[in-house]
Design a protein around this motif. Structure first.
Motif, PDB file in Angstrom:
ATOM      1  N   VAL A 166      -8.723  16.253   0.460  1.00 39.42           N
ATOM      2  CA  VAL A 166      -9.444  16.357  -0.810  1.00 39.42           C
ATOM      3  C   VAL A 166     -10.948  16.222  -0.610  1.00 39.42           C
ATOM      4  O   VAL A 166     -11.736  16.957  -1.205  1.00 39.42           O
ATOM      5  CB  VAL A 166      -8.946  15.280  -1.808  1.00 39.42           C
ATOM      6  CG1 VAL A 166      -9.728  15.354  -3.112  1.00 39.42           C
ATOM      7  CG2 VAL A 166      -7.461  15.437  -2.068  1.00 39.42           C
TER       8      VAL A 166
ATOM      9  N   LEU B 207      -3.589   8.455  -2.477  1.00 36.59           N
ATOM     10  CA  LEU B 207      -4.207   9.463  -3.336  1.00 36.59           C
ATOM     11  C   LEU B 207      -3.185  10.526  -3.747  1.00 36.59           C
ATOM     12  O   LEU B 207      -2.407  11.004  -2.921  1.00 36.59           O
ATOM     13  CB  LEU B 207      -5.373  10.113  -2.579  1.00 36.59           C
ATOM     14  CG  LEU B 207      -6.337  10.990  -3.354  1.00 36.59           C
ATOM     15  CD1 LEU B 207      -7.034  10.205  -4.470  1.00 36.59           C
ATOM     16  CD2 LEU B 207      -7.387  11.577  -2.409  1.00 36.59           C
TER      17      LEU B 207
ATOM     18  N   VAL C 291     -11.635   9.460 -10.360  1.00 35.46           N
ATOM     19  CA  VAL C 291     -10.392   9.011  -9.734  1.00 35.46           C
ATOM     20  C   VAL C 291      -9.910   7.811 -10.543  1.00 35.46           C
ATOM     21  O   VAL C 291     -10.667   6.872 -10.787  1.00 35.46           O
ATOM     22  CB  VAL C 291     -10.592   8.626  -8.258  1.00 35.46           C
ATOM     23  CG1 VAL C 291      -9.290   8.097  -7.658  1.00 35.46           C
ATOM     24  CG2 VAL C 291     -11.102   9.818  -7.447  1.00 35.46           C
TER      25      VAL C 291
ATOM     26  N   PHE D 197      -7.043  13.179 -10.384  1.00 30.15           N
ATOM     27  CA  PHE D 197      -6.832  12.388  -9.174  1.00 30.15           C
ATOM     28  C   PHE D 197      -6.470  10.955  -9.526  1.00 30.15           C
ATOM     29  O   PHE D 197      -7.084  10.348 -10.405  1.00 30.15           O
ATOM     30  CB  PHE D 197      -8.090  12.390  -8.295  1.00 30.15           C
ATOM     31  CG  PHE D 197      -8.443  13.753  -7.791  1.00 30.15           C
ATOM     32  CD1 PHE D 197      -7.786  14.288  -6.693  1.00 30.15           C
ATOM     33  CD2 PHE D 197      -9.415  14.513  -8.409  1.00 30.15           C
ATOM     34  CE1 PHE D 197      -8.097  15.553  -6.220  1.00 30.15           C
ATOM     35  CE2 PHE D 197      -9.737  15.781  -7.950  1.00 30.15           C
ATOM     36  CZ  PHE D 197      -9.074  16.301  -6.856  1.00 30.15           C
TER      37      PHE D 197
ATOM     38  N   VAL E 298      -2.738  14.111  -6.535  1.00 32.65           N
ATOM     39  CA  VAL E 298      -3.431  15.089  -7.367  1.00 32.65           C
ATOM     40  C   VAL E 298      -2.411  15.702  -8.322  1.00 32.65           C
ATOM     41  O   VAL E 298      -1.266  15.955  -7.951  1.00 32.65           O
ATOM     42  CB  VAL E 298      -4.133  16.179  -6.520  1.00 32.65           C
ATOM     43  CG1 VAL E 298      -3.148  16.962  -5.694  1.00 32.65           C
ATOM     44  CG2 VAL E 298      -4.974  17.092  -7.389  1.00 32.65           C
TER      45      VAL E 298
END
Length: 141
Positions: free
Chosen positions: A14, A99, A72, A118, A101
């Motif tokens: 990312v 993480l 985020v 995110f 998405v």
């Protein structure tokens, strides 16, 4: 094969050129439960933990101007603390653990486009070791 709306991704996929914290970590407001004068913090649907958000600058020189800064969201029991500022840098470099998405269609200005949301389990200084969480092995070396 089970397909969910969110996909786990590696930090380097990312943010291959790195990421930098450019805002304070703030609680995400639950607009459905909040009333004027009484804000209510959003809770993560899966974990039930409070949700926090932080704005991050994508250091990719090829990123479009409108996509340089992303948000985020982090589900955590307490407000996450960004890493310390690095000497000689105007922003704080950061890496995210866990993480994910979630792609979605954003309809702005009458022209739909694919956008991304995110989420992360935590944040830390680049190159730092992931802190052990509950139930993880915490043996000293």
């Amino acid at each position: 094969m089970a397909i969910t709306n969110k996909f786990p991704v590696a930090m380097g996929d990312v943010f291959p050129h790195g990421a930098f914290v450019v805002s304070e970590v703030e609680p995400v407001r639950d607009f459905d439960k909040s009333t004027p004068g009484r804000p209510v913090q959003q809770l993560d649907k899966e974990s039930g933990l409070p949700v926090w958000s932080v704005s991050v600058l994508d250091a990719d020189p090829a990123a479009r101007r409108t996509e340089k800064t992303v948000t985020v969201k982090i589900a955590a029991p307490h407000q996450p603390v960004p890493p310390e500022a690095a000497a000689g840098l105007p922003f704080r470099p950061v890496e995210f653990d866990g993480l994910t998405v979630t792609p979605y269609v954003q309809e702005a200005g009458g022209r739909p486009r694919v956008a991304y949301s995110f989420r992360a389990a935590g944040m830390r200084a680049p190159g730092g070791h992931q802190r052990p969480g509950p139930g993880k092995n915490q043996d000293a070396a």
